[in-house]
Design a protein around this motif. Sequence first.
Motif, mmCIF file in Angstrom:
data_model
loop_
_atom_site.group_PDB
_atom_site.id
_atom_site.type_symbol
_atom_site.label_atom_id
_atom_site.label_comp_id
_atom_site.label_asym_id
_atom_site.label_seq_id
_atom_site.Cartn_x
_atom_site.Cartn_y
_atom_site.Cartn_z
ATOM 1 N N UNK A 90 50.201 30.779 42.039
ATOM 2 C CA UNK A 90 50.056 30.527 41.611
ATOM 3 C C UNK A 90 49.642 28.540 41.675
ATOM 4 N N UNK A 91 48.119 27.846 41.259
ATOM 5 C CA UNK A 91 48.748 26.376 41.826
ATOM 6 C C UNK A 91 49.271 25.811 41.040
ATOM 7 N N UNK A 92 49.576 24.209 40.256
ATOM 8 C CA UNK A 92 49.819 23.955 39.162
ATOM 9 C C UNK A 92 48.757 23.608 38.309
ATOM 10 N N UNK A 93 47.729 23.510 38.049
ATOM 11 C CA UNK A 93 46.252 23.205 37.753
ATOM 12 C C UNK A 93 46.731 24.593 36.504
ATOM 13 N N UNK A 94 46.365 24.094 35.029
ATOM 14 C CA UNK A 94 46.849 24.890 34.291
ATOM 15 C C UNK A 94 45.125 25.564 34.195
ATOM 16 N N UNK A 95 43.747 25.100 34.523
ATOM 17 C CA UNK A 95 42.427 24.542 34.199
ATOM 18 C C UNK A 95 42.041 25.628 34.778
ATOM 19 N N UNK A 96 42.958 26.082 36.479
ATOM 20 C CA UNK A 96 42.715 26.915 37.476
ATOM 21 C C UNK A 96 42.273 28.575 36.791
ATOM 22 N N UNK A 97 42.198 29.453 37.526
ATOM 23 C CA UNK A 97 42.663 30.626 37.196
ATOM 24 C C UNK A 97 42.760 31.480 37.942
ATOM 25 N N UNK A 98 43.731 32.507 37.974
ATOM 26 C CA UNK A 98 44.681 32.496 39.277
ATOM 27 C C UNK A 98 43.460 34.620 39.330
ATOM 28 N N UNK A 99 42.957 34.929 39.063
ATOM 29 C CA UNK A 99 42.198 36.442 38.825
ATOM 30 C C UNK A 99 41.302 36.241 39.027
ATOM 31 N N UNK A 100 40.617 37.425 40.354
ATOM 32 C CA UNK A 100 39.146 36.752 39.454
ATOM 33 C C UNK A 100 38.500 38.708 39.659
ATOM 34 N N UNK A 101 37.071 38.612 39.311
ATOM 35 C CA UNK A 101 36.834 40.298 39.066
ATOM 36 C C UNK A 101 35.635 40.148 40.713
ATOM 37 N N UNK A 102 36.037 41.399 41.488
ATOM 38 C CA UNK A 102 35.724 41.753 42.472
ATOM 39 C C UNK A 102 33.982 43.396 42.248
ATOM 40 N N UNK A 103 33.282 42.305 42.033
ATOM 41 C CA UNK A 103 31.704 43.113 41.469
ATOM 42 C C UNK A 103 31.401 44.839 42.745
ATOM 43 N N UNK A 104 32.376 45.823 42.700
ATOM 44 C CA UNK A 104 31.748 46.494 44.174
ATOM 45 C C UNK A 104 30.906 47.301 43.769
ATOM 46 N N UNK A 105 29.849 47.532 42.994
ATOM 47 C CA UNK A 105 28.378 48.654 41.987
ATOM 48 C C UNK A 105 29.091 50.025 42.415
ATOM 49 N N UNK A 106 29.909 50.705 43.493
ATOM 50 C CA UNK A 106 30.565 51.885 43.661
ATOM 51 C C UNK A 106 31.725 52.446 43.122
ATOM 52 N N UNK A 107 32.409 53.077 43.084
ATOM 53 C CA UNK A 107 33.354 53.213 42.747
ATOM 54 C C UNK A 107 34.361 52.160 43.163
ATOM 55 N N UNK A 108 35.130 52.254 43.237
ATOM 56 C CA UNK A 108 36.505 51.244 43.996
ATOM 57 C C UNK A 108 36.881 52.519 44.390
ATOM 58 N N UNK A 109 37.460 52.301 46.184
ATOM 59 C CA UNK A 109 38.989 52.403 46.516
ATOM 60 C C UNK A 109 40.314 52.789 46.747
ATOM 61 N N UNK A 110 40.301 51.505 46.192
ATOM 62 C CA UNK A 110 41.850 50.536 46.072
ATOM 63 C C UNK A 110 42.346 50.649 44.518
ATOM 64 N N UNK A 111 43.344 49.882 44.175
ATOM 65 C CA UNK A 111 44.841 51.250 43.880
ATOM 66 C C UNK A 111 45.159 49.902 43.385
ATOM 67 N N UNK A 112 45.840 49.473 41.504
ATOM 68 C CA UNK A 112 46.681 48.685 41.430
ATOM 69 C C UNK A 112 47.954 48.543 41.988
ATOM 70 N N UNK A 113 47.972 47.219 42.338
ATOM 71 C CA UNK A 113 49.689 47.336 43.186
ATOM 72 C C UNK A 113 49.035 46.819 43.965
ATOM 73 N N UNK A 114 47.856 46.905 44.942
ATOM 74 C CA UNK A 114 47.238 47.032 46.501
ATOM 75 C C UNK A 114 47.739 45.556 47.111
ATOM 76 N N UNK A 115 47.548 44.955 47.944
ATOM 77 C CA UNK A 115 47.479 43.781 48.376
ATOM 78 C C UNK A 115 46.469 44.060 48.941
#
Length: 619
Positions: A90-115
């Motif tokens: 994370x950066x040092x700015x509490x106003x900036x989120x470190x998370x982001x939604x990725x819209x795929x439209x189809x079922x995602x092929x990734x798994x929790x814990x994937x980098x």
Amino acid sequence: MPSSIPRSAGRTVARSAAVSAVVASALAAGLLAGSTTAAAEDAASVRIHDIQGTTRVSPLVGKQVTGVTGIVTGVRTYGSRGFWIQDPEADANPATSEGLFVFTSSVPTVAVGDAVSLNGTVTEYVPGGLNSGNQSLTQLSKPVVTVVSQGNPVPAPVTISAWSVPGTYAPEGDPAAEGSINGLQLNPGKYALDYYESLEGTNVRIGSSRVVGATDPYSELWVTVKPWENRNWRGGTVYGSYEDQNTGRLQIQSLTPVAQQPFPKANVGDRLTGTTEGPLDFNQFGGYTITARTLGTVVDRGLERESTDKQHKNELAVATYNVENLDPSDPQEKFDALAKAVVDNLASPDILALEEIQDNNGAKNDGTVAADQTVKKFTDAIVAAGGPAYEWRSVDPENNKDGGEPGGNIRQVFLFNPERVSFTDRAGADATTATTVTGSKGHAALTLSPGRVDPANTAWESSRKPLAGEFVFRGRTVFVIANHFGSKGGDESIVSHHQPPNRSSEAKRLLQAQAVNGFVKEILAVEKQADVLVVGDINDFEFSGTTNALADGGALYPAVKSLPRSERYSYVYQGNSQVLDQILTSPGVRHFEYDSVHINAEFADQDSDHDPQVLRFCP
């Protein structure tokens, strides 16, 4: 009135194109204040916090970005399909989120814990569209996903607690931006909405929390992380002022499809114990929502349905009950449950004003307007439940002229117990003819009973017209006016980017309230001490302009205000226990007992979404 719908299922694979169209039109109209194309010209290899920025709209909206890295913290395979990523550094700015939604439209092929490393387009999705007034969700669309490694630890969650959420709800909107807060710098230490926005897409957690909105048909519930915030003794959080929003409420959904793991059933006052953890989303039907990867356990606190006191011999009991689009095609179980409530929970009131009685074939849109079969099925069920043989009066509406479900022709209906009260019939009423006030020697009367109040008034266009009736109890005339005011449809949510939100529906209810208030004043002008009760689904709060207009000039008193503030509610919406259903009394009704009988709104299993109201007095 409003009811909550998730309704992630409403977002489809067409969303990506819709996002582009919405953003393009918003930028052209200047509606997404704070968005800019003056961000870094080189948008390659940006971090998540660069995309999120320090306002509600990304400084990189509309730009192609490459090499965005993060750890997958949640995957949604239904509804709005996609996944969340988070930067573990994370950066040092509490106003900036470190998370982001990725819209795929189809079922995602990734798994929790994937980098992962991502290329895509930064977009702002406005759930419900620009006209909804909703805030937008910053996301990455049309992604190209590269999985770098698997099995990585998920970034530690941010704990949302009573102490982390500010007590002030939102900043005032910028007058130069039509009241929008989109362009304002986030201040997460001062405003609750800014705090939640600073965590948009971030992995968050809550500890054991009280349920303030029961599980609904869409597999969601509401909790509060502030156990003392406007609490009532049954466990809810009371909504008592436009200026005092309940900041601790959060919606809870599960990332696990219900086909794999049923969503827990909870009532208000239950507890969601243990840890609930997952990405913080923003959706059309509730705003900030924990999409739980790990869901806590519901502990039943034993909330029970209330029963009101039986009226004494000399007391007249008058009730109002919205029975939620009742028609003969509804299962007998619904009729039986509603009837049982009338007998057991409402103690068989002498007069019962019903709202949302549909015609004889419900939503079938074939011109049918009569509702005698609906009412008979209901009154028969009341007798079967051990109640009185109620008689009834109503006026059929014009086809499809009173709003509600097309073809349903909802209307108000009076039920009355002929062994306790009589109805004064004055024939000639129809959907378009107004009943008026007449009388002599200080005794008011209606020209039509039952009759409709001012049905030609434009205030009632596509809305239910008030039903007035003249009753006699122990030799005393009592006027009852049954109402179902216009809904809150079209109002912006309290999480709108306009602060305060636009409440456009109030204008119509204000006119409706003025019309009813004027009619009551006509009765009182003839008979100063007349007993007049204005009852029904007013679709507005006891502190609203609508209620103030009904009470104008001292013509009426909102009886719900006789209750302690913590007991003033008849409906639960998005975790707020609030007033929609009311009984108002004329000055002649000097002494009364009032009861908001909580049998529906707080429960996952409901016979209606409204709680009935009962008033007892001696005319």
